[in-house]
Design a protein around this motif. Sequence first.
Motif, PDB file in Angstrom:
ATOM      1  N   PRO A 121       0.801  -1.225   0.000  1.00 33.87           N
ATOM      2  CA  PRO A 121       0.000   0.000   0.000  1.00 33.87           C
ATOM      3  C   PRO A 121       0.839   1.282   0.000  1.00 33.87           C
ATOM      4  O   PRO A 121       0.509   2.225  -0.718  1.00 33.87           O
ATOM      5  CB  PRO A 121      -0.825  -0.106   1.275  1.00 33.87           C
ATOM      6  N   THR A 122       1.900   1.336   0.787  1.00 32.94           N
ATOM      7  CA  THR A 122       2.692   2.562   0.839  1.00 32.94           C
ATOM      8  C   THR A 122       3.981   2.402   0.037  1.00 32.94           C
ATOM      9  O   THR A 122       4.376   1.295  -0.327  1.00 32.94           O
ATOM     10  CB  THR A 122       3.062   2.913   2.284  1.00 32.94           C
ATOM     11  N   ALA A 123       4.622   3.534  -0.206  1.00 32.77           N
ATOM     12  CA  ALA A 123       5.893   3.507  -0.934  1.00 32.77           C
ATOM     13  C   ALA A 123       6.962   2.780  -0.137  1.00 32.77           C
ATOM     14  O   ALA A 123       7.866   2.174  -0.712  1.00 32.77           O
ATOM     15  CB  ALA A 123       6.339   4.928  -1.233  1.00 32.77           C
ATOM     16  N   PHE A 124       6.855   2.805   1.197  1.00 34.53           N
ATOM     17  CA  PHE A 124       7.888   2.171   2.023  1.00 34.53           C
ATOM     18  C   PHE A 124       7.803   0.656   1.932  1.00 34.53           C
ATOM     19  O   PHE A 124       8.817  -0.043   1.996  1.00 34.53           O
ATOM     20  CB  PHE A 124       7.767   2.659   3.453  1.00 34.53           C
ATOM     21  N   ASP A 125       6.551   0.132   1.767  1.00 39.36           N
ATOM     22  CA  ASP A 125       6.405  -1.305   1.534  1.00 39.36           C
ATOM     23  C   ASP A 125       7.119  -1.718   0.256  1.00 39.36           C
ATOM     24  O   ASP A 125       7.844  -2.708   0.222  1.00 39.36           O
ATOM     25  CB  ASP A 125       4.921  -1.659   1.424  1.00 39.36           C
ATOM     26  N   ARG A 126       6.903  -0.916  -0.787  1.00 42.44           N
ATOM     27  CA  ARG A 126       7.530  -1.241  -2.074  1.00 42.44           C
ATOM     28  C   ARG A 126       9.044  -1.157  -1.962  1.00 42.44           C
ATOM     29  O   ARG A 126       9.773  -1.970  -2.536  1.00 42.44           O
ATOM     30  CB  ARG A 126       7.036  -0.271  -3.142  1.00 42.44           C
TER      31      ARG A 126
END
Lengths: 164, 94
Positions: free
Chosen positions: B24-29
Motif C-alpha cells: 500500500p505505501t511507498a515504504f512497503d515497495r
Amino acid sequence: MEFLGDAAGLVRDLVSGVLLIAGAGFYLIGAIGLNRMPDVFTRMHATSVSDTLGLGLMFVGMLVQAGPTLIGFKLVVIFALLFLTAPIATHALARAALHDGEEPLLADEEGRLVPTDLAASFPDLEQRIESPLTSESVTAPEGGEGDGNDDDTAQQGEDRPSNS
Amino acid sequence: MFTAAILGVLAAMALAVARCLIGPTAFDRLLAANAIGTSAILLLALFGFLTDRPEFLDIGITYALLNVIAMLAVLKFFRYGALGHEQDPEKDPN
C-alpha cells in the motif's frame, strides 16, 4: 587414502547441504512474513530474519564448499557488506516512514490492531524525528553565501574549494 | 542442494515481487525492492556454485554495493524531497 578423501568430501557436502537448506527455509519464512504482516514496521521485522539468519546460514554453507580460497574471501566480503548495511537500510527506512507520518498498528484494550499516533506516548518523538541526526546534517552553512548551486552537504562543501 | 536453495530463493523473490506490486505505501515497495536486491545477490552466488563458475561472485559484490547506495539515495529523496541539501526559501539565491 582414497576412501578417506571421499569421506571428507561426503561430510563437507552433507554439512553445506544442511546449512543451505536451513538457510533457504529461513529466507522463505522471511519472505512469507513480508506478505503476511499487517504494516510496514512489522514487515521490516519479518525481513530481518531473511537478512540475518537466512543469508548467514546460506553463506556459511557456500563457505564450507569453497574452503579458505579467494572464492571464500569474496563470499565473506559480500556477506559482510550485506550484514552491515541491512540494519542501516532498515533503520533509515523506519525513520523515513515515521517522518512521512506512517502510524504503526498497535493493539488497543480489546486487542484490535489500530493505527496509533506514537507522539501521544512519546512526547519528544516528533521533535527527534524532525531534527536530523548529527551525522546527516544537510543544512547550508551559516556564513556561506555563494554555495546555493553546490550539490554536496554542508560539511563537505566547506572543506572543498568551490569548483563552479 | 544448490538447486533446492536456488528454488527457495526464487520463491522468496516471487513473494517479494508480490509485495512490491500490492504494497500500500511507498515504504512497503521500497522494503520489497531491497529484499529483491538481496535475493538477486544470493541467487548470483548460488548460481556460481551450481555451475562451478565463481566469477559470478564478482557480480554479486557489485550488486551489493549498488544496492546500498540505491537504497540510501531513494530514502534521502523520500525524506528531503531532493538529493542535495534542502532549499532554504529565505536564503534562496534565485
